[in-house]
Motif scaffolding. Structure first.
Motif, PDB file in Angstrom:
ATOM      1  N   ASP A  38      30.258  61.990  35.637  1.00  0.00           N
ATOM      2  CA  ASP A  38      30.495  62.111  37.082  1.00  0.00           C
ATOM      3  C   ASP A  38      31.911  61.750  37.491  1.00  0.00           C
ATOM      4  O   ASP A  38      32.146  61.227  38.582  1.00  0.00           O
ATOM      5  N   ARG A  39      32.879  62.030  36.636  1.00  0.00           N
ATOM      6  CA  ARG A  39      34.280  61.768  36.966  1.00  0.00           C
ATOM      7  C   ARG A  39      35.036  63.061  37.280  1.00  0.00           C
ATOM      8  O   ARG A  39      36.211  63.006  37.628  1.00  0.00           O
ATOM      9  N   ALA A  40      34.383  64.196  37.156  1.00  0.00           N
ATOM     10  CA  ALA A  40      35.049  65.475  37.431  1.00  0.00           C
ATOM     11  C   ALA A  40      35.297  65.626  38.924  1.00  0.00           C
ATOM     12  O   ALA A  40      34.458  65.269  39.746  1.00  0.00           O
ATOM     13  N   ARG A  41      36.465  66.138  39.262  1.00  0.00           N
ATOM     14  CA  ARG A  41      36.799  66.416  40.658  1.00  0.00           C
ATOM     15  C   ARG A  41      36.529  67.882  40.990  1.00  0.00           C
ATOM     16  O   ARG A  41      36.417  68.258  42.150  1.00  0.00           O
ATOM     17  N   ALA A  42      36.462  68.710  39.953  1.00  0.00           N
ATOM     18  CA  ALA A  42      36.207  70.136  40.123  1.00  0.00           C
ATOM     19  C   ALA A  42      35.697  70.689  38.801  1.00  0.00           C
ATOM     20  O   ALA A  42      35.961  70.120  37.742  1.00  0.00           O
ATOM     21  N   VAL A  43      34.952  71.788  38.886  1.00  0.00           N
ATOM     22  CA  VAL A  43      34.461  72.465  37.685  1.00  0.00           C
ATOM     23  C   VAL A  43      34.739  73.954  37.858  1.00  0.00           C
ATOM     24  O   VAL A  43      34.360  74.549  38.867  1.00  0.00           O
ATOM     25  N   ARG A  44      35.405  74.539  36.887  1.00  0.00           N
ATOM     26  CA  ARG A  44      35.677  75.979  36.928  1.00  0.00           C
ATOM     27  C   ARG A  44      34.374  76.754  36.768  1.00  0.00           C
ATOM     28  O   ARG A  44      33.483  76.332  36.047  1.00  0.00           O
ATOM     29  N   PHE A  45      34.291  77.892  37.432  1.00  0.00           N
ATOM     30  CA  PHE A  45      33.108  78.736  37.286  1.00  0.00           C
ATOM     31  C   PHE A  45      32.922  79.168  35.834  1.00  0.00           C
ATOM     32  O   PHE A  45      31.796  79.276  35.358  1.00  0.00           O
ATOM     33  N   SER A  46      34.019  79.393  35.125  1.00  0.00           N
ATOM     34  CA  SER A  46      33.899  79.804  33.717  1.00  0.00           C
ATOM     35  C   SER A  46      33.280  78.678  32.883  1.00  0.00           C
ATOM     36  O   SER A  46      32.464  78.939  31.994  1.00  0.00           O
ATOM     37  N   THR A  47      33.629  77.427  33.175  1.00  0.00           N
ATOM     38  CA  THR A  47      33.031  76.288  32.477  1.00  0.00           C
ATOM     39  C   THR A  47      31.563  76.165  32.839  1.00  0.00           C
ATOM     40  O   THR A  47      30.709  75.997  31.966  1.00  0.00           O
ATOM     41  N   LEU A  48      31.264  76.267  34.117  1.00  0.00           N
ATOM     42  CA  LEU A  48      29.881  76.176  34.584  1.00  0.00           C
ATOM     43  C   LEU A  48      29.019  77.266  33.957  1.00  0.00           C
ATOM     44  O   LEU A  48      27.906  76.997  33.487  1.00  0.00           O
ATOM     45  N   THR A  49      29.540  78.479  33.907  1.00  0.00           N
ATOM     46  CA  THR A  49      28.808  79.588  33.303  1.00  0.00           C
ATOM     47  C   THR A  49      28.556  79.343  31.822  1.00  0.00           C
ATOM     48  O   THR A  49      27.437  79.540  31.329  1.00  0.00           O
ATOM     49  N   ALA A  50      29.576  78.894  31.100  1.00  0.00           N
ATOM     50  CA  ALA A  50      29.437  78.640  29.666  1.00  0.00           C
ATOM     51  C   ALA A  50      28.421  77.538  29.394  1.00  0.00           C
ATOM     52  O   ALA A  50      27.584  77.654  28.481  1.00  0.00           O
ATOM     53  N   VAL A  51      28.466  76.464  30.167  1.00  0.00           N
ATOM     54  CA  VAL A  51      27.517  75.357  29.983  1.00  0.00           C
ATOM     55  C   VAL A  51      26.097  75.818  30.298  1.00  0.00           C
ATOM     56  O   VAL A  51      25.162  75.539  29.538  1.00  0.00           O
ATOM     57  N   CYS A  52      25.919  76.531  31.391  1.00  0.00           N
ATOM     58  CA  CYS A  52      24.586  77.021  31.755  1.00  0.00           C
ATOM     59  C   CYS A  52      24.049  77.993  30.712  1.00  0.00           C
ATOM     60  O   CYS A  52      22.858  77.937  30.366  1.00  0.00           O
ATOM     61  N   ASP A  53      24.898  78.870  30.199  1.00  0.00           N
ATOM     62  CA  ASP A  53      24.461  79.802  29.149  1.00  0.00           C
ATOM     63  C   ASP A  53      24.028  79.047  27.897  1.00  0.00           C
ATOM     64  O   ASP A  53      22.983  79.347  27.312  1.00  0.00           O
TER      65      ASP A  53
END
Length: 77
Positions: A47-62
């Protein structure tokens, strides 16, 4: 938005640790599967992230077979 807004604590909690445990996966394995650095995943997980790229979010969710709503919760103010 001013610089002062950046100092306020955010209300978003990341559930990456729970999702990894449920799948018997380590952060290092997730890093290999997603191409996202272990350091960046650790920042998100803790919980230290200030932002998450959509590409990172997509890769993690996949890689975890989940939706963004499974990964994050926004707590009421």
């Amino acid at each position: 938005m001013t610089g002062q807004d950046d100092d306020r604590p955010h209300r978003v909690t990341c559930h990456l640790d729970h999702l990894l445990a449920a799948r018997g996966m380590t952060l290092v394995e997730l890093s290999h599967r997603t191409g996202v650095s272990t350091v960046n995943l650790s920042v998100m997980k803790n919980d230290r992230a200030r932002a998450v790229r959509f590409s990172t979010l997509t890769a993690v969710c996949d890689a975890l077979g989940c939706q963004p709503g499974d990964l994050f919760t926004v707590h009421p103010s």
